[in-house]
Design a protein around this motif. Structure first.
Motif, PDB file in Angstrom:
ATOM      1  N   GLU A 250       0.019 -19.185 -43.148  1.00 18.95           N
ATOM      2  CA  GLU A 250       0.431 -18.724 -41.454  1.00 18.95           C
ATOM      3  C   GLU A 250       0.557 -20.125 -40.815  1.00 18.95           C
ATOM      4  O   GLU A 250       1.103 -20.312 -40.067  1.00 18.95           O
ATOM      5  CB  GLU A 250      -0.454 -17.869 -40.849  1.00 18.95           C
ATOM      6  CG  GLU A 250       0.313 -16.741 -40.244  1.00 18.95           C
ATOM      7  CD  GLU A 250      -0.565 -15.600 -39.653  1.00 18.95           C
ATOM      8  OE1 GLU A 250      -1.084 -15.747 -38.786  1.00 18.95           O
ATOM      9  OE2 GLU A 250      -1.050 -14.751 -40.561  1.00 18.95           O
ATOM     10  N   GLN A 251      -0.478 -21.249 -40.932  1.00 21.58           N
ATOM     11  CA  GLN A 251      -0.621 -22.321 -40.306  1.00 21.58           C
ATOM     12  C   GLN A 251       0.483 -23.395 -40.446  1.00 21.58           C
ATOM     13  O   GLN A 251       0.751 -24.391 -39.965  1.00 21.58           O
ATOM     14  CB  GLN A 251      -1.794 -23.001 -40.468  1.00 21.58           C
ATOM     15  CG  GLN A 251      -3.210 -22.100 -39.832  1.00 21.58           C
ATOM     16  CD  GLN A 251      -3.415 -22.348 -38.500  1.00 21.58           C
ATOM     17  OE1 GLN A 251      -3.130 -23.359 -37.860  1.00 21.58           O
ATOM     18  NE2 GLN A 251      -3.959 -21.462 -37.774  1.00 21.58           N
ATOM     19  N   GLN A 252       1.162 -22.931 -41.759  1.00 25.36           N
ATOM     20  CA  GLN A 252       2.132 -24.200 -42.394  1.00 25.36           C
ATOM     21  C   GLN A 252       3.414 -23.785 -41.773  1.00 25.36           C
ATOM     22  O   GLN A 252       4.405 -24.640 -42.031  1.00 25.36           O
ATOM     23  CB  GLN A 252       2.172 -23.865 -43.787  1.00 25.36           C
ATOM     24  CG  GLN A 252       0.756 -24.400 -44.587  1.00 25.36           C
ATOM     25  CD  GLN A 252       0.921 -24.520 -46.111  1.00 25.36           C
ATOM     26  OE1 GLN A 252       1.608 -24.447 -46.577  1.00 25.36           O
ATOM     27  NE2 GLN A 252      -0.303 -24.229 -46.596  1.00 25.36           N
ATOM     28  N   VAL A 253       3.643 -22.740 -41.072  1.00 25.38           N
ATOM     29  CA  VAL A 253       4.914 -22.218 -40.659  1.00 25.38           C
ATOM     30  C   VAL A 253       5.058 -22.325 -38.964  1.00 25.38           C
ATOM     31  O   VAL A 253       3.942 -22.057 -38.437  1.00 25.38           O
ATOM     32  CB  VAL A 253       5.661 -21.154 -40.975  1.00 25.38           C
ATOM     33  CG1 VAL A 253       5.872 -21.310 -42.390  1.00 25.38           C
ATOM     34  CG2 VAL A 253       4.672 -20.102 -40.884  1.00 25.38           C
ATOM     35  N   ARG A 254       6.121 -22.524 -38.240  1.00 20.56           N
ATOM     36  CA  ARG A 254       6.158 -22.445 -36.863  1.00 20.56           C
ATOM     37  C   ARG A 254       5.800 -20.895 -36.522  1.00 20.56           C
ATOM     38  O   ARG A 254       6.227 -19.988 -37.202  1.00 20.56           O
ATOM     39  CB  ARG A 254       7.533 -22.968 -36.263  1.00 20.56           C
ATOM     40  CG  ARG A 254       8.617 -22.086 -36.531  1.00 20.56           C
ATOM     41  CD  ARG A 254       9.878 -22.586 -36.622  1.00 20.56           C
ATOM     42  NE  ARG A 254      11.176 -21.828 -37.108  1.00 20.56           N
ATOM     43  CZ  ARG A 254      12.398 -22.130 -37.106  1.00 20.56           C
ATOM     44  NH1 ARG A 254      12.592 -23.480 -36.865  1.00 20.56           N
ATOM     45  NH2 ARG A 254      13.231 -21.491 -37.599  1.00 20.56           N
ATOM     46  N   HIS A 255       5.495 -20.669 -35.474  1.00 21.56           N
ATOM     47  CA  HIS A 255       5.052 -19.201 -34.990  1.00 21.56           C
ATOM     48  C   HIS A 255       6.409 -18.698 -34.823  1.00 21.56           C
ATOM     49  O   HIS A 255       7.385 -19.141 -34.501  1.00 21.56           O
ATOM     50  CB  HIS A 255       4.210 -19.101 -33.689  1.00 21.56           C
ATOM     51  CG  HIS A 255       4.896 -19.881 -32.371  1.00 21.56           C
ATOM     52  ND1 HIS A 255       4.417 -20.836 -31.884  1.00 21.56           N
ATOM     53  CD2 HIS A 255       5.896 -19.395 -31.581  1.00 21.56           C
ATOM     54  CE1 HIS A 255       5.228 -21.211 -30.810  1.00 21.56           C
ATOM     55  NE2 HIS A 255       5.868 -20.311 -30.685  1.00 21.56           N
ATOM     56  N   LYS A 256       6.287 -17.254 -34.895  1.00 19.95           N
ATOM     57  CA  LYS A 256       7.498 -16.379 -34.733  1.00 19.95           C
ATOM     58  C   LYS A 256       8.062 -16.329 -33.329  1.00 19.95           C
ATOM     59  O   LYS A 256       7.215 -16.278 -32.482  1.00 19.95           O
ATOM     60  CB  LYS A 256       7.409 -14.928 -35.566  1.00 19.95           C
ATOM     61  CG  LYS A 256       7.371 -15.026 -36.763  1.00 19.95           C
ATOM     62  CD  LYS A 256       7.578 -13.346 -37.058  1.00 19.95           C
ATOM     63  CE  LYS A 256       7.655 -13.382 -38.525  1.00 19.95           C
ATOM     64  NZ  LYS A 256       5.962 -13.364 -39.058  1.00 19.95           N
ATOM     65  N   ARG A 257       9.438 -16.455 -33.053  1.00 25.77           N
ATOM     66  CA  ARG A 257       9.881 -16.434 -31.635  1.00 25.77           C
ATOM     67  C   ARG A 257      11.399 -16.227 -31.843  1.00 25.77           C
ATOM     68  O   ARG A 257      11.981 -16.751 -32.667  1.00 25.77           O
ATOM     69  CB  ARG A 257       9.342 -17.687 -30.899  1.00 25.77           C
ATOM     70  CG  ARG A 257      10.373 -18.092 -29.880  1.00 25.77           C
ATOM     71  CD  ARG A 257       9.920 -19.496 -29.430  1.00 25.77           C
ATOM     72  NE  ARG A 257      10.399 -19.538 -28.061  1.00 25.77           N
ATOM     73  CZ  ARG A 257      10.468 -20.700 -27.430  1.00 25.77           C
ATOM     74  NH1 ARG A 257       9.630 -21.648 -27.295  1.00 25.77           N
ATOM     75  NH2 ARG A 257      11.382 -20.904 -26.257  1.00 25.77           N
ATOM     76  N   PRO A 258      11.901 -15.272 -30.859  1.00 27.82           N
ATOM     77  CA  PRO A 258      13.409 -15.199 -31.055  1.00 27.82           C
ATOM     78  C   PRO A 258      13.963 -16.693 -30.714  1.00 27.82           C
ATOM     79  O   PRO A 258      13.634 -17.317 -29.872  1.00 27.82           O
ATOM     80  CB  PRO A 258      13.732 -14.238 -29.943  1.00 27.82           C
ATOM     81  CG  PRO A 258      12.578 -13.411 -29.584  1.00 27.82           C
ATOM     82  CD  PRO A 258      11.452 -14.700 -29.980  1.00 27.82           C
ATOM     83  N   ARG A 259      14.802 -16.946 -31.820  1.00 24.76           N
ATOM     84  CA  ARG A 259      15.345 -18.226 -31.415  1.00 24.76           C
ATOM     85  C   ARG A 259      17.025 -18.110 -31.664  1.00 24.76           C
ATOM     86  O   ARG A 259      17.513 -17.458 -32.459  1.00 24.76           O
ATOM     87  CB  ARG A 259      15.083 -19.397 -32.863  1.00 24.76           C
ATOM     88  CG  ARG A 259      13.504 -19.671 -32.475  1.00 24.76           C
ATOM     89  CD  ARG A 259      13.187 -20.626 -33.195  1.00 24.76           C
ATOM     90  NE  ARG A 259      11.858 -21.000 -33.127  1.00 24.76           N
ATOM     91  CZ  ARG A 259      10.618 -20.544 -33.467  1.00 24.76           C
ATOM     92  NH1 ARG A 259      11.017 -19.484 -34.482  1.00 24.76           N
ATOM     93  NH2 ARG A 259       9.565 -21.176 -33.344  1.00 24.76           N
ATOM     94  N   ALA A 260      17.634 -19.160 -30.962  1.00 26.75           N
ATOM     95  CA  ALA A 260      19.061 -19.105 -31.187  1.00 26.75           C
ATOM     96  C   ALA A 260      19.547 -19.581 -32.458  1.00 26.75           C
ATOM     97  O   ALA A 260      18.908 -20.402 -33.214  1.00 26.75           O
ATOM     98  CB  ALA A 260      19.930 -20.002 -29.993  1.00 26.75           C
ATOM     99  N   LEU A 261      20.643 -19.043 -32.901  1.00 28.45           N
ATOM    100  CA  LEU A 261      21.256 -19.507 -34.224  1.00 28.45           C
ATOM    101  C   LEU A 261      22.780 -19.589 -34.231  1.00 28.45           C
ATOM    102  O   LEU A 261      23.300 -18.464 -33.868  1.00 28.45           O
ATOM    103  CB  LEU A 261      21.238 -18.231 -35.311  1.00 28.45           C
ATOM    104  CG  LEU A 261      21.579 -18.559 -36.654  1.00 28.45           C
ATOM    105  CD1 LEU A 261      20.825 -19.975 -37.445  1.00 28.45           C
ATOM    106  CD2 LEU A 261      21.216 -17.280 -37.545  1.00 28.45           C
ATOM    107  N   GLU A 262      22.994 -20.819 -34.235  1.00 28.00           N
ATOM    108  CA  GLU A 262      24.696 -20.928 -34.093  1.00 28.00           C
ATOM    109  C   GLU A 262      25.455 -20.220 -35.108  1.00 28.00           C
ATOM    110  O   GLU A 262      25.129 -20.321 -36.390  1.00 28.00           O
ATOM    111  CB  GLU A 262      25.033 -22.225 -33.937  1.00 28.00           C
ATOM    112  CG  GLU A 262      26.610 -22.551 -33.760  1.00 28.00           C
ATOM    113  CD  GLU A 262      26.554 -24.024 -32.882  1.00 28.00           C
ATOM    114  OE1 GLU A 262      27.779 -24.265 -32.415  1.00 28.00           O
ATOM    115  OE2 GLU A 262      25.541 -24.659 -32.489  1.00 28.00           O
ATOM    116  N   ALA A 263      26.387 -19.578 -34.824  1.00 24.44           N
ATOM    117  CA  ALA A 263      27.421 -18.835 -35.796  1.00 24.44           C
ATOM    118  C   ALA A 263      28.227 -19.845 -36.514  1.00 24.44           C
ATOM    119  O   ALA A 263      28.669 -20.800 -35.784  1.00 24.44           O
ATOM    120  CB  ALA A 263      28.358 -17.802 -34.871  1.00 24.44           C
ATOM    121  N   ALA A 264      28.272 -19.902 -37.910  1.00 27.78           N
ATOM    122  CA  ALA A 264      28.823 -20.715 -38.532  1.00 27.78           C
ATOM    123  C   ALA A 264      30.335 -20.695 -38.636  1.00 27.78           C
ATOM    124  O   ALA A 264      30.828 -19.738 -38.229  1.00 27.78           O
ATOM    125  CB  ALA A 264      28.235 -20.416 -40.238  1.00 27.78           C
TER     126      ALA A 264
END
Ligand code: MBD
Ligand code: FE
Length: 311
Positions: free
Chosen positions: A297-311
């Motif tokens: 769990e410490q090896q990944v960033r904490h969960k949070r809604p993040r923007a994702l650009e449409a491809a």
């Protein structure tokens, strides 16, 4: 006339009803938190004798914040992002977790899914031909000084006007955003342009709140990083370029002494050629130290809604 009703049984019972204490459904944690939050606000209204005009202007301001997706901007301005970091730092200290480059806030302008490059990347799309070229490099190491081969270094920063791609539609997709996989010696290299500081949009709801507090909405020139490697703690951090007038007066409270980095002008033609550049440039070096951990769990960033650009 100032009345005080908060401590009456009617108000105390009313709060319990509002917070759903009499209902079987819902979330117990949500009920407890909402009850506390509402009680604090009700008491504040009583203590400061908040008028209906003041209350409804606050509601209107929140509607404006929501419409403009401004809550993510007001949050760091009101210190919440930094406060969460202070809590994480205190938890690390209490658990005896030491070592590693310090964390600082992610901020609201990250976009997931940036292109991945091996060892080296050009972050800018070449459209800005007047800004100073930035040569950003560093080495990712563990706390014993050993290079971490293949560490993931994700970088994002603003352009010369302080704007971020995706949020600033005038920029190309993923401009100034890349993930660089560090080489076998833990090193990463990026060619880009020197970023400018960021300013909260004039007249925006966040700007209105900051002005009520007599504050500005400026950030120093800075560069964001996510850095990760298997077996090591994920690091969310930023560097601030030294010498900016806002380095120690950041509206988002992200500056930390260990994260202020010199930007060094290099005019030597040979040095430029070595980097595939044809003129003077500014070098920024940021070496990173990651602490080891077995905890996935410490090896990944904490969960949070993040923007994702449409491809
Ligand atoms: C930014 O670029 C930023 O990093 C933060 C934390 C807030 C506003 C703009
Ligand atoms: Fe930023």
């Amino acid at each position: 006339m100032t009345v005080k009703i908060f401590d009456t049984p009617e108000v105390q019972d009313f709060l319990k009803t509002v917070a759903g204490f009499e209902q079987p459904g819902g979330s117990e944690r949500a009920k407890q938190i909402l009850h506390r939050l509402l009680a604090d606000l009700y008491r504040l209204i009583d203590d400061f004798d908040v008028t209906p005009e003041e209350f409804w202007s606050a509601v209107s301001l929140m509607n404006e914040l929501g419409k403009g997706t401004q809550f993510g901007l007001l949050a760091p301005g009101l210190g919440f992002d930094h406060y969460l970091d202070m809590r994480l730092d205190a938890e690390d200290e209490a658990r005896g977790r030491t070592g590693g480059t310090p964390r600082t806030i992610e901020g609201p302008l990250y976009v997931a899914g940036a292109p991945v490059a091996e060892g080296e990347a050009r972050l800018d799309d070449g459209s800005d031909t007047t800004s100073e070229v930035m040569w950003l490099t560093g080495q990712v190491r563990d706390v014993n000084g050993n290079p971490i081969a293949g560490a993931q270094v994700e970088v994002w920063h603003a352009n010369a006007k302080g704007g971020y791609s995706f949020f600033d539609p005038s920029q190309s997709q993923y401009n100034l955003r890349r993930t660089i996989t560090a080489d076998s010696d833990g090193r990463y290299r990026a060619r880009s342009i020197i970023p400018s500081g960021y300013g909260v949009p004039e007249g925006s709801p966040t700007d209105q709140v900051l002005k009520l507090l007599g504050r500005h909405g400026q950030r120093p020139a800075h560069i964001h990083f996510f850095i990760s490697a298997p077996g090591h703690r994920h690091l969310t951090t930023q560097i601030n370029l030294a010498g900016d007038r806002y380095t120690w007066d950041d509206f988002a409270f992200a500056t930390r002494e260990e994260l202020v980095v010199d930007a060094k002008r290099i005019e030597d033609a040979q040095e430029a050629r070595l980097r595939g550049l044809d003129g003077p440039f500014t070098e920024v070096v940021f070496d990173v130290e990651l602490a080891a951990t077995d905890d996935a769990e410490q090896q990944v960033r904490h969960k949070r809604p993040r923007a994702l650009e449409a491809a």
